[in-house]
Motif scaffolding. Structure first.
Motif, PDB file in Angstrom:
ATOM      1  N   LEU A  90      49.254  34.060  39.092  1.00 52.53           N
ATOM      2  CA  LEU A  90      48.989  33.971  40.522  1.00 52.53           C
ATOM      3  C   LEU A  90      48.356  35.274  40.996  1.00 52.53           C
ATOM      4  CD1 LEU A  90      52.365  32.325  41.629  1.00 52.53           C
ATOM      5  CD2 LEU A  90      50.136  31.217  41.548  1.00 52.53           C
ATOM      6  N   ARG A  91      47.324  35.163  41.797  1.00 51.98           N
ATOM      7  CA  ARG A  91      46.629  36.343  42.283  1.00 51.98           C
ATOM      8  C   ARG A  91      47.463  37.019  43.375  1.00 51.98           C
ATOM      9  NH1 ARG A  91      41.198  37.867  42.131  1.00 51.98           N
ATOM     10  NH2 ARG A  91      40.688  35.834  41.194  1.00 51.98           N
ATOM     11  N   ARG A  92      47.727  38.298  43.213  1.00 53.77           N
ATOM     12  CA  ARG A  92      48.524  39.045  44.193  1.00 53.77           C
ATOM     13  C   ARG A  92      47.605  39.527  45.308  1.00 53.77           C
ATOM     14  NH1 ARG A  92      53.668  40.031  42.537  1.00 53.77           N
ATOM     15  NH2 ARG A  92      54.115  39.622  40.334  1.00 53.77           N
ATOM     16  N   SER A  93      47.612  38.803  46.419  1.00 55.20           N
ATOM     17  CA  SER A  93      46.674  39.093  47.498  1.00 55.20           C
ATOM     18  C   SER A  93      47.346  39.437  48.826  1.00 55.20           C
ATOM     19  CB  SER A  93      45.744  37.891  47.711  1.00 55.20           C
ATOM     20  OG  SER A  93      46.499  36.731  48.033  1.00 55.20           O
ATOM     21  N   GLU A 120      58.295  33.001  42.949  1.00 53.54           N
ATOM     22  CA  GLU A 120      57.606  32.104  43.877  1.00 53.54           C
ATOM     23  C   GLU A 120      58.551  30.974  44.272  1.00 53.54           C
ATOM     24  OE1 GLU A 120      53.485  31.146  45.388  1.00 53.54           O
ATOM     25  OE2 GLU A 120      54.473  32.900  44.560  1.00 53.54           O
ATOM     26  N   SER A 178      44.230  28.356  48.558  1.00 54.05           N
ATOM     27  CA  SER A 178      44.672  29.638  48.034  1.00 54.05           C
ATOM     28  C   SER A 178      44.950  30.617  49.167  1.00 54.05           C
ATOM     29  CB  SER A 178      43.594  30.216  47.110  1.00 54.05           C
ATOM     30  OG  SER A 178      43.900  31.557  46.759  1.00 54.05           O
ATOM     31  N   ARG A 233      44.468  33.637  49.222  1.00 51.41           N
ATOM     32  CA  ARG A 233      43.376  34.599  49.385  1.00 51.41           C
ATOM     33  C   ARG A 233      42.522  34.243  50.598  1.00 51.41           C
ATOM     34  NH1 ARG A 233      39.727  34.521  44.481  1.00 51.41           N
ATOM     35  NH2 ARG A 233      40.566  32.413  44.201  1.00 51.41           N
ATOM     36  N   ALA A 279      55.750  32.614  48.882  1.00 52.26           N
ATOM     37  CA  ALA A 279      54.613  33.087  48.076  1.00 52.26           C
ATOM     38  C   ALA A 279      54.927  34.462  47.498  1.00 52.26           C
ATOM     39  CB  ALA A 279      53.357  33.146  48.936  1.00 52.26           C
ATOM     40  N   GLU A 310      52.774  36.176  44.938  1.00 47.29           N
ATOM     41  CA  GLU A 310      51.422  36.500  45.399  1.00 47.29           C
ATOM     42  C   GLU A 310      51.416  37.742  46.283  1.00 47.29           C
ATOM     43  OE1 GLU A 310      49.110  32.728  46.394  1.00 47.29           O
ATOM     44  OE2 GLU A 310      51.149  31.947  46.106  1.00 47.29           O
TER      45      GLU A 310
END
Length: 278
Positions: free
Chosen positions: A24-27, A87, A162, A164, A232, A235
């Protein structure tokens, strides 16, 4: 196996599950988490409902519940969210303590009102606002149904894309909610300067059991939402560091965003003039 061995085995299993699923993208940074939580906790449409349901007591009970409910609840979420950073947030916390079945039941109870709220009151308020201030839409017309369906599905798409990209909608929503309330309180101040204060007397703020029963359910619903960001958790860039600070800042902002406008409404308006979002 001993209880300690079972606990260790469970932790290893969870760690394996976490590392084996897609990355998972950490945004989410701290500011994103603060604005996301503010967007989840502040409900502009409920502020007048609180003032109208409880009268002057609404402010008193709101202040009491900030101390006795919101602050302890925020501290619990801060501790859980910074310690268990998988998550899923509330689902994960209940699963770790009581198992999957209890987690599933608690999650159902936690989310069950949202389809009713999104497809019910929120959609109706949105179309009424659009019809009043942008372009008239006849109730029960094809345009009425199209607007409501479009509103619901846009909200669903924002929720599933997403983070993001979806976080920017939530960030803008959090900023706009606070900005609208600041503007509202400023205009109430100007109204009071020009026309005077015609709301409740000081003695009307005394708490009663009837006022408590009338306004507390709305207040409890209004105050929840600090745990939303932890859905989340994987993320987030640094949940151990950012969750407590995000919860602390959003709790202060949310408390002020309810207490100040409620007091402002009650200071200048008698009960007969308070009615819903209008």
């Amino acid at each position: 196996m001993t209880q300690k061995e079972l606990f260790v085995a469970q932790k290893l299993t969870e760690k394996t599950a976490l590392t084996s699923r897609p990355h998972l993208r950490r945004s989410l940074g701290r500011v994103d988490m603060i604005l996301l939580t503010i967007a989840a906790t502040i409900g502009i449409d409920t502020i007048a409902q609180i003032a109208g349901a409880g009268g002057a007591e609404a402010f008193t009970w709101a202040a009491v519940l900030v101390v006795t409910f919101m602050i302890p609840y925020a501290l619990v979420v801060s501790e859980l969210g910074s310690t268990f950073t998988q998550e899923g947030g509330p689902y994960v916390w209940v699963r770790l303590a009581y198992g999957k079945f209890a987690a599933a039941v608690s999650t159902l109870l936690y989310w069950v009102t949202n389809p009713i709220w999104l497809g019910g009151s929120l959609a109706f308020i949105s179309v009424a606002t659009w019809s009043s201030y942008v372009s008239p839409i006849a109730e029960g017309s094809v345009g009425d149904y199209v607007f409501k369906l479009a509103f619901i599905w846009v909200a669903i798409l924002i929720a599933v894309i997403s983070l993001r990209f979806g976080k920017w909608v939530l960030n803008i929503g959090g900023i706009l909610k606070v900005a609208i309330l600041v503007l509202f309180v400023a205009t109430v101040g100007l109204y009071a300067i020009k026309y005077g204060v015609h709301g409740y007397a000081a003695g009307d703020f005394s708490p009663t059991l009837g006022g408590f029963l009338g306004v507390t359910p709305i207040l409890l619903f209004a105050f929840v939402g600090f745990e939303a960001q932890n859905g989340a958790a994987e993320e987030m860039r640094n949940p151990q560091r950012d969750v407590p600070k995000a919860v602390g800042v959003s709790a202060v902002v949310s408390a002020l965003s309810y207490l100040v406008p409620i007091f402002a409404i009650l200071a200048v308006l008698p009960a007969s003039k308070i009615g819903g979002a209008s």
